[in-house]
Design a protein around this motif. Structure first.
Motif, PDB file in Angstrom:
ATOM      1  N   THR A  37      22.968  39.311  37.768  1.00 25.13           N
ATOM      2  CA  THR A  37      23.458  38.885  36.546  1.00 25.13           C
ATOM      3  C   THR A  37      22.976  37.477  36.021  1.00 25.13           C
ATOM      4  O   THR A  37      22.344  37.370  34.820  1.00 25.13           O
ATOM      5  N   GLN A  38      23.195  36.441  36.933  1.00 24.08           N
ATOM      6  CA  GLN A  38      22.778  34.949  36.560  1.00 24.08           C
ATOM      7  C   GLN A  38      21.119  34.844  36.709  1.00 24.08           C
ATOM      8  O   GLN A  38      20.666  34.206  35.885  1.00 24.08           O
ATOM      9  N   LEU A  39      20.618  35.631  37.525  1.00 23.89           N
ATOM     10  CA  LEU A  39      19.133  35.523  37.497  1.00 23.89           C
ATOM     11  C   LEU A  39      18.342  36.231  36.423  1.00 23.89           C
ATOM     12  O   LEU A  39      17.557  35.679  35.740  1.00 23.89           O
ATOM     13  N   GLN A  40      18.912  37.311  36.023  1.00 21.39           N
ATOM     14  CA  GLN A  40      18.415  37.868  34.560  1.00 21.39           C
ATOM     15  C   GLN A  40      18.783  36.892  33.538  1.00 21.39           C
ATOM     16  O   GLN A  40      17.953  37.172  32.468  1.00 21.39           O
ATOM     17  N   THR A  41      20.045  36.301  33.474  1.00 20.71           N
ATOM     18  CA  THR A  41      20.340  35.524  32.240  1.00 20.71           C
ATOM     19  C   THR A  41      19.428  34.376  32.252  1.00 20.71           C
ATOM     20  O   THR A  41      18.741  34.136  31.059  1.00 20.71           O
ATOM     21  N   SER A  42      18.991  33.965  33.339  1.00 24.22           N
ATOM     22  CA  SER A  42      18.153  32.773  33.439  1.00 24.22           C
ATOM     23  C   SER A  42      16.712  33.220  33.097  1.00 24.22           C
ATOM     24  O   SER A  42      16.185  32.330  32.219  1.00 24.22           O
ATOM     25  N   LEU A  43      16.351  34.242  33.401  1.00 20.67           N
ATOM     26  CA  LEU A  43      14.800  34.775  32.988  1.00 20.67           C
ATOM     27  C   LEU A  43      14.883  35.026  31.419  1.00 20.67           C
ATOM     28  O   LEU A  43      13.942  34.759  30.657  1.00 20.67           O
ATOM     29  N   LEU A  44      15.880  35.647  30.969  1.00 23.81           N
ATOM     30  CA  LEU A  44      15.958  35.970  29.397  1.00 23.81           C
ATOM     31  C   LEU A  44      16.056  34.469  28.888  1.00 23.81           C
ATOM     32  O   LEU A  44      15.212  34.466  27.709  1.00 23.81           O
ATOM     33  N   LYS A  45      16.865  33.770  29.250  1.00 27.75           N
ATOM     34  CA  LYS A  45      16.927  32.279  28.350  1.00 27.75           C
ATOM     35  C   LYS A  45      15.449  31.625  28.268  1.00 27.75           C
ATOM     36  O   LYS A  45      14.916  31.206  27.683  1.00 27.75           O
ATOM     37  N   ARG A  46      14.668  31.612  29.691  1.00 24.62           N
ATOM     38  CA  ARG A  46      13.440  31.072  29.922  1.00 24.62           C
ATOM     39  C   ARG A  46      12.388  31.836  28.822  1.00 24.62           C
ATOM     40  O   ARG A  46      11.371  31.174  28.394  1.00 24.62           O
TER      41      ARG A  46
END
Length: 104
Positions: free
Chosen positions: A22-31
């Motif tokens: 979830t943290q990785l996907q959130t970071s990808l979306l923010k990026r």
């Protein structure tokens, strides 16, 4: 035995992999959202969707979660070393240093 069984049973509900994914996907979306509009048009949506769904899960399962397996193996080796060092004192046998050779 009961404590170990309880810990093994609860380990399935810790959700470490889920939190990491979830943290990785959130970071990808923010990026993705920070990018300029021109870059959004040049970016292939299929590759982004694959990165969000498949690649993030594979990275967590094959990369991040293996660190726990390595830590478990290192703990096993440490316990073997402790046993080999303390067993002669506990059981009253002479120490045989050749037994420590594979662990060096």
């Amino acid at each position: 035995f009961a404590i170990l069984h309880f810990c093994d049973y609860q380990a399935t509900y810790f959700g470490i992999a889920t939190i990491a994914r979830t943290q990785l996907q959130t970071s990808l979306l923010k990026r993705f959202l920070i990018l300029h509009e021109g870059v959004h048009q040049d970016l292939d949506n299929g590759r982004y969707i694959t990165a969000m769904s498949h690649d993030a899960e594979e990275l967590v399962n094959s990369g991040y979660m293996t660190t726990f397996k390595i830590a478990n193996s290192a703990g096993d080796v440490l316990m073997i070393m402790v046993y080999l060092l303390t067993a002669p004192f506990v059981f009253g046998h002479p120490r045989k240093w050749i037994m420590m050779a594979p662990l060096m």
